[in-house]
Design a protein around this motif. Sequence first.
Motif, PDB file in Angstrom:
ATOM      1  N   GLY A 108       0.806  -1.384  -0.100  1.00  0.00           N
ATOM      2  CA  GLY A 108      -0.052   0.054  -0.145  1.00  0.00           C
ATOM      3  C   GLY A 108       0.812   1.323   0.154  1.00  0.00           C
ATOM      4  N   TYR A 109       0.214   2.247  -0.385  1.00  0.00           N
ATOM      5  CA  TYR A 109       0.959   3.654  -0.602  1.00  0.00           C
ATOM      6  C   TYR A 109       1.684   4.176   0.801  1.00  0.00           C
ATOM      7  CZ  TYR A 109      -1.225   4.580  -5.195  1.00  0.00           C
ATOM      8  OH  TYR A 109      -1.588   4.491  -6.461  1.00  0.00           O
ATOM      9  N   TRP A 115       0.194   8.434  -4.379  1.00  0.00           N
ATOM     10  CA  TRP A 115      -0.955   8.294  -3.572  1.00  0.00           C
ATOM     11  C   TRP A 115      -1.707   9.522  -3.863  1.00  0.00           C
ATOM     12  CZ3 TRP A 115      -0.092   8.251   2.714  1.00  0.00           C
ATOM     13  CH2 TRP A 115      -1.122   7.474   2.986  1.00  0.00           C
ATOM     14  N   ASN A 132      -3.279   8.866  -7.247  1.00  0.00           N
ATOM     15  CA  ASN A 132      -3.683   7.516  -7.427  1.00  0.00           C
ATOM     16  C   ASN A 132      -3.208   6.880  -8.544  1.00  0.00           C
ATOM     17  OD1 ASN A 132      -5.494   5.325  -6.584  1.00  0.00           O
ATOM     18  ND2 ASN A 132      -7.193   5.842  -7.997  1.00  0.00           N
ATOM     19  N   THR A 152       0.190   0.456  -4.517  1.00  0.00           N
ATOM     20  CA  THR A 152      -1.048   0.903  -4.921  1.00  0.00           C
ATOM     21  C   THR A 152      -1.961   0.777  -3.552  1.00  0.00           C
ATOM     22  OG1 THR A 152      -3.075   0.679  -6.246  1.00  0.00           O
ATOM     23  CG2 THR A 152      -1.953  -1.617  -5.432  1.00  0.00           C
ATOM     24  N   GLU A 153      -3.430   1.041  -3.366  1.00  0.00           N
ATOM     25  CA  GLU A 153      -4.295   0.824  -2.523  1.00  0.00           C
ATOM     26  C   GLU A 153      -4.358  -0.618  -2.231  1.00  0.00           C
ATOM     27  OE1 GLU A 153      -5.384   2.992  -0.429  1.00  0.00           O
ATOM     28  OE2 GLU A 153      -5.044   5.048  -1.364  1.00  0.00           O
ATOM     29  N   ASP A 154      -4.203  -0.926  -1.181  1.00  0.00           N
ATOM     30  CA  ASP A 154      -4.174  -2.569  -0.814  1.00  0.00           C
ATOM     31  C   ASP A 154      -5.608  -2.756  -0.175  1.00  0.00           C
ATOM     32  OD1 ASP A 154      -3.772  -4.868   0.214  1.00  0.00           O
ATOM     33  OD2 ASP A 154      -1.912  -4.537   1.320  1.00  0.00           O
TER      34      ASP A 154
END
Length: 419
Positions: A202-203, A226, A229, A247-249
Amino acid sequence: MSSPLVVQKFGGSSVANAERMQRVARRIKRERDSGSRLVVVVSAMGDTTDELLALAAAITDEPDPRELDMLLATGEHQSATLVSMALHGLGVPAISLTGAQAGITTDGTYGRARIAGVEPSRIQHELDQGKVVIVAGFQGLSVAAPGHAETTTLGRGGSDTTAVALAAGLKADRCQIFTDVKGIYTADPRVVPAARQLPLIGYEEMLEMAHQGAQVMQVRAVELGWVNNVVIEVLSSFEDAPGTLITEDPHVEQRNKVRGLAHDRNVAKLTLVAVPDSPGVAARVFEPLAEAGINVDIIVQNVGHHGATDLSFTTPRVELARAKRILEPIARELGFRELTTDASVAKVSIIGAGIQNAPGYAARMFRALADAGVNIEMISTSEIRITAMIAEDQLPVALNALHAAFQLEQPEAIDSAAG
């Protein structure tokens, strides 16, 4: 359906010589032949930036910041033109652009400028002509003083920031960072042989890893990704292998709370012994350091006794001499007993979203270090990190002990019942 737009970045080791540049050109050609439109950001060749800095230092002890940025920007200019020539040699239409020509504007800070905006109309025009666009990373054009455009550089790792900013500005489908490792690992594999590559991070966790010393990604590049996006993929320049996605986890709550370890050797500790325990003393100590641009990280103040207390804090090791020089007259003025310094320390951190909200992680970390015979000198925490300051020569033992204690060598099993 339009062809996907891909931003690729190749670091200094990837373009270190003519042979490696030709390899990069062949890789770019393969991607283009697969149907992608490409914008490629390059760093300076190998150790070029360090060599230019050394050359400037040989000329003068205090290079003018403007002239230094003008000099350092030429390293990326070389790489961009040579990669473009390599592509021409393969029959691929390509054009090299400076950061300014690519539409990257910055604030006016020499040496560590921040990107103010991206206006990629020139890049878009060249892409529409069917060309691969090669952009010199690490630089932009200052807009701080209208009518006085100046070249500024973005600081160490700035080409990462260039790539992510361009990916955001162009609304690219992918942003790929090619480097000399295969991706992001649970710890530095050069120090921890059992370290495992992460398929995704994640970021927020990547940002903390970068802040705490992981060298693979530049902090501001992760921040930009972040905020905008932008999915960032870290890949090896030297082999075709799966990389790591930043990326978003979506599974962050169901994973092992500790995702990785970071460490930093560029650290020094200063201790002010027997500081008067009165209002305003901390401000008198830290304000001059802030004005000098010296970053202070961990701060620990003991409980006061008999009107005095000890105050310890850390700075980057490269700033130690300057910090000491600034504080010595203040020590005499405020009446400290002494100012001591220690440059043989290092930071080790466990990092993972939510560790502060789950019991037992600090205790487990400290037990693992104790069992390995590692003494903790200072402790700092955040929402997703616990950091311990230790002796630098104990760093390998500490990292391997923590990696084993949190079972980071094990592939992550996502608990479908969690949450």
